[in-house]
Design a protein around this motif. Structure first.
Motif, short mmCIF file in Angstrom:
data_model
loop_
_atom_site.label_atom_id
_atom_site.label_comp_id
_atom_site.label_asym_id
_atom_site.label_seq_id
_atom_site.Cartn_x
_atom_site.Cartn_y
_atom_site.Cartn_z
N ILE A 144 0.83 -1.21 0.00
CA ILE A 144 0.00 0.00 0.00
C ILE A 144 0.86 1.26 0.00
O ILE A 144 0.66 2.18 -0.79
CB ILE A 144 -0.95 -0.01 1.22
N ASN A 145 1.85 1.30 0.91
CA ASN A 145 2.70 2.48 1.01
C ASN A 145 3.48 2.74 -0.29
O ASN A 145 3.64 3.89 -0.71
CB ASN A 145 3.68 2.33 2.18
N LYS A 146 3.93 1.68 -0.90
CA LYS A 146 4.71 1.81 -2.13
C LYS A 146 3.85 2.33 -3.27
O LYS A 146 4.29 3.18 -4.07
CB LYS A 146 5.33 0.47 -2.50
N ASN A 147 2.63 1.85 -3.37
CA ASN A 147 1.80 2.18 -4.53
C ASN A 147 0.95 3.44 -4.33
O ASN A 147 0.60 4.10 -5.30
CB ASN A 147 0.89 0.99 -4.86
N PHE A 148 0.63 3.76 -3.09
CA PHE A 148 -0.21 4.93 -2.83
C PHE A 148 0.55 6.04 -2.10
O PHE A 148 -0.02 7.06 -1.77
CB PHE A 148 -1.47 4.52 -2.07
N LYS A 149 1.83 5.78 -1.81
CA LYS A 149 2.74 6.79 -1.25
C LYS A 149 2.18 7.42 0.03
O LYS A 149 2.08 8.64 0.17
CB LYS A 149 3.05 7.85 -2.30
N GLN A 178 -4.42 17.82 0.57
CA GLN A 178 -5.13 16.93 1.49
C GLN A 178 -6.22 16.16 0.75
O GLN A 178 -6.48 14.99 1.02
CB GLN A 178 -5.73 17.73 2.63
N GLU A 179 -6.86 16.80 -0.23
CA GLU A 179 -7.91 16.15 -1.00
C GLU A 179 -7.36 14.95 -1.78
O GLU A 179 -7.95 13.87 -1.78
CB GLU A 179 -8.55 17.16 -1.96
N GLU A 180 -6.21 15.16 -2.45
CA GLU A 180 -5.61 14.07 -3.22
C GLU A 180 -5.12 12.95 -2.30
O GLU A 180 -5.27 11.77 -2.61
CB GLU A 180 -4.44 14.60 -4.06
N TYR A 181 -4.53 13.34 -1.18
CA TYR A 181 -4.02 12.36 -0.23
C TYR A 181 -5.15 11.49 0.30
O TYR A 181 -5.06 10.26 0.36
CB TYR A 181 -3.31 13.07 0.92
N ASN A 182 -6.25 12.13 0.70
CA ASN A 182 -7.38 11.38 1.26
C ASN A 182 -8.11 10.56 0.20
O ASN A 182 -8.79 9.58 0.53
CB ASN A 182 -8.34 12.33 1.98
N LYS A 183 -7.97 10.96 -1.07
CA LYS A 183 -8.50 10.11 -2.14
C LYS A 183 -7.74 8.77 -2.15
O LYS A 183 -8.33 7.70 -2.32
CB LYS A 183 -8.35 10.81 -3.50
N ASN A 184 -6.43 8.84 -1.96
CA ASN A 184 -5.63 7.62 -1.88
C ASN A 184 -6.01 6.78 -0.66
O ASN A 184 -6.06 5.55 -0.73
CB ASN A 184 -4.14 7.96 -1.84
N ARG A 186 -8.94 6.65 0.74
CA ARG A 186 -10.23 5.99 0.44
C ARG A 186 -10.01 4.76 -0.42
O ARG A 186 -10.69 3.74 -0.25
CB ARG A 186 -11.18 6.98 -0.25
N ARG A 187 -9.08 4.83 -1.35
CA ARG A 187 -8.78 3.67 -2.19
C ARG A 187 -8.13 2.55 -1.39
O ARG A 187 -8.40 1.36 -1.61
CB ARG A 187 -7.88 4.10 -3.35
N VAL A 188 -7.27 2.92 -0.46
CA VAL A 188 -6.66 1.92 0.42
C VAL A 188 -7.74 1.19 1.21
O VAL A 188 -7.71 -0.03 1.37
CB VAL A 188 -5.64 2.59 1.36
#
Length: 607
Positions: A144-149, A178-184, A186-188
């Motif tokens: 997860i960390n590798k692919n969603f940073k 923050q919006e882009e980060y939280n989008k990731n 949500r995908r996680v």
């Protein structure tokens, strides 16, 4: 409201929970009832008329009971589950402590982090699990960390190495909104819930949008995420074809324990398998065992859309109402009678049988053996051990190693520089134990344990030594007010185990895996302490010697380290070997060699 009584005649005909105590005021059984008086009266018959041996034994220890009224039978069920989990009564079925199973936690922060935890806190975070294999859970987090940073740092104090190697999006310096980060994030969460079809659909849509806008670099990042997820799905043999979550549950048991296997099906394919042990099942029917497991397990684990069982359970309607209210979606409990589900139930039962068999093999279960021999209150999942390393008191250090599930948990290892003057290993050990366990003394902040392993309360502390060393550790714990952390001493000469309050040692068989585990823990603490001590010696050596040698600057020091790999090797190198280092001529090599030789002769006590 709680009321104490000794006779069922005083009970009302209303729903509630009854709590049985023995003469020492210990809770020995918790039950619920739609009508309290009718249910409890069944316990107060003549001994030969009691329906089971378990009830006969229970009533021999009974002194009085309390009862708590509830408005509905569902409320009684929830209260019963919570009380059983909190008090672990002797005559209730006991689900092995869920804290030993790791969960994946997404923190409740502006830019959330993802990590492993074994403590479920009411802190607004999201928890996923439990996972019976911590290695698999950590592997999933790495993916997860590798692919969603996702960030891993605690303090967000500037771009770190993870950003440099493209494994963090650096929200600390606003390189991502923050919006882009939280989008990731949500995908996680979709990944952790097994919603592979949904996340792949979202990612493909976003990739196409970036491509149309000619933002090819962003599109390539999304493309790589899609490919990596698909590769992972292929490895796990998961194909996102059906939007339904299911748990298939199989049970096998003997007279005292039951093994439960939960096969999790997400999107129509097998996602993972969990193995859980139930204790204190003697005297309960198969239906009661299955019912108690469902109530205790799903009180913390998320319930899927469908729960597939081999047989029906008691209180099914109430349990379903409770789970649906808790999960916020419709849930079905199905009994597998034929077809694909029956095949999966048989597979789960077969795995449960294997798990039960392995759990009873002493040589394959060192933790279970330790729990039994040392009479521990629970499985020693988290073990800690210490060692002291110094030479005549110089550069004295201590190490702390941690083993979880009988394996080294190296991220939890700790190093200590000693303040106690030496040489005095006994006093130094007292110092390091005090420094470590003062953090879990009464009044400590339990919430810190989720983020700092130094606040975790261990299941067992291993002391290297016999009665004397163990007695010192007991005094340390007594002075700190800690009385719920088990201690054991391992004496080197005959590998005997000493426990507080017992004069004679415990002798484990030489081939026992439990003994081998304790030896491994002790030896690992010794290795870690020696390694740290050598590092300090080497560091002190380079500061006092290499920096003082004329002609040895930063580049030549780096060349020496690159050639010899570590500082101890430079110290032991011959003149000819030093000559081989790039950038070191014969004259300088001679100066280095002679300086080191003189230092060794002058400071033999540090060797």
């Amino acid at each position: 409201m709680s009321m104490k009584i000794t006779s069922p005649e005083e009970l009302p005909q209303k729903p509630g929970v009854y709590i049985m105590h023995n003469s020492d005021d210990e809770i020995i059984y918790v039950g619920k009832a739609k009508k309290l008086k009718n249910r409890v009266q069944s316990y107060f018959r003549e001994e030969d008329k009691l329906d089971r041996p378990k009830t006969q034994v229970l009533m021999k220890h009974f002194s009085y009971l309390e009862y708590i009224l509830t408005d509905t039978e569902k409320e009684a069920l929830i209260l019963e589950a919570n009380l059983i989990k909190r008090h672990k009564p002797r005559y209730n079925i006991s689900l092995k402590d869920g804290k030993q199973y790791p969960y994946i936690k997404i923190t409740n922060e502006e830019f959330p982090r993802i990590h492993i935890t074994r403590r479920l806190l009411n802190d607004g975070a999201s928890y996923y699990g439990p996972y019976t294999d911590a290695t698999n859970a950590r592997g999933f987090i790495d993916f997860i960390n590798k692919n969603f940073k996702i960030r891993t740092c605690k303090h967000m104090d500037g771009p770190c190495l993870n950003y440099q190697i493209k494994q963090c999006s650096a929200p600390c310096v606003n390189y991502i909104t923050q919006e882009e980060y939280n989008k990731n994030i949500r995908r996680v969460k979709l990944l952790l819930m097994g919603r592979y079809k949904t996340i792949l659909k979202q990612l493909k849509k976003e990739m196409n949008k970036y491509s149309k806008n000619m933002e090819f670099e962003k599109a390539a990042i999304i493309r790589d995420q899609i490919e990596n997820i698909q590769v992972t799905l292929e490895k796990q043999n998961i194909q996102p074809t059906k939007d339904v979550d299911q748990d298939i549950i199989g049970i096998d048991h003997n007279d005292s324990e039951a093994a439960v296997v939960i096969i999790s099906v997400r999107n129509g394919k097998t996602n993972k398998k969990d193995d859980i042990i139930l204790k204190q099942i003697n005297g309960f029917t198969d239906t009661e065992i299955l019912t108690e497991f469902i109530k205790q397990y799903y009180s913390t684990a998320p319930a899927p859309d469908e729960i597939i069982l081999e047989d029906s359970i008691e209180d099914e309607e109430i349990i379903l109402e409770w789970l649906e209210e808790k999960q916020g979606h419709k849930i079905k409990i199905k009994v597998a009678e034929e077809g694909h589900y029956l095949t999966l139930i048989r597979i789960a039962k077969k795995n449960a049988h294997i798990s039960l068999t392995e759990n009873t093999k002493e040589e394959e279960n060192p933790l279970l053996t330790l729990e039994q021999y040392l009479r521990l209150p629970k499985l020693p999942y988290h073990i800690e051990a210490f060692d002291i390393s110094n030479i005549s008191g110089i550069h004295a250090v201590a190490s702390m190693v941690v083993f979880e599930n009988a394996k080294p948990a190296k991220k939890m290892y700790r190093k200590f520089k000693m303040n106690t003057p030496g040489p005095n290993d006994f006093a130094m050990m007292k110092e390091v134990l005090t420094r470590r366990y003062s953090r879990i003394a009464p009044g400590y902040d339990e919430q810190k344990a989720s983020s700092d392993s130094m606040y975790i309360k261990p299941d067992l502390v291993l002391i290297d030594g016999g009665k004397g060393q163990l007695g010192m550790a007991v005094e340390v714990f007594k002075s700190l007010g800690i009385n719920d952390v088990p201690l054991v001493g391992l004496a080197k000469k005959f590998e005997e185990l000493y426990v507080p309050g017992r004069s004679q040692p415990i002798i484990l068989p030489r081939k026992s895996t439990a003994l081998h585990l304790l030896q491994y823990v002790r030896d690992e603490s010794h290795r870690f302490a020696i390694t740290f001590h050598r590092q300090l010696r080497s560091k002190a050596f380079t500061k006092s010697i290499l920096d003082e040698i004329p002609g040895v600057g930063k580049k030549r020091k780096q060349a020496l380290l690159a050639h010899f790999e570590n500082l101890d090797a430079i110290y032991d190198a011959s003149y000819e070997e030093i000559c081989e280092v790039e950038g070191i001529n014969k004259k300088l090599a001679k100066t280095i060699y002679e300086t080191l030789e003189n230092d060794k002769n002058n400071k033999k006590k540090e060797i």
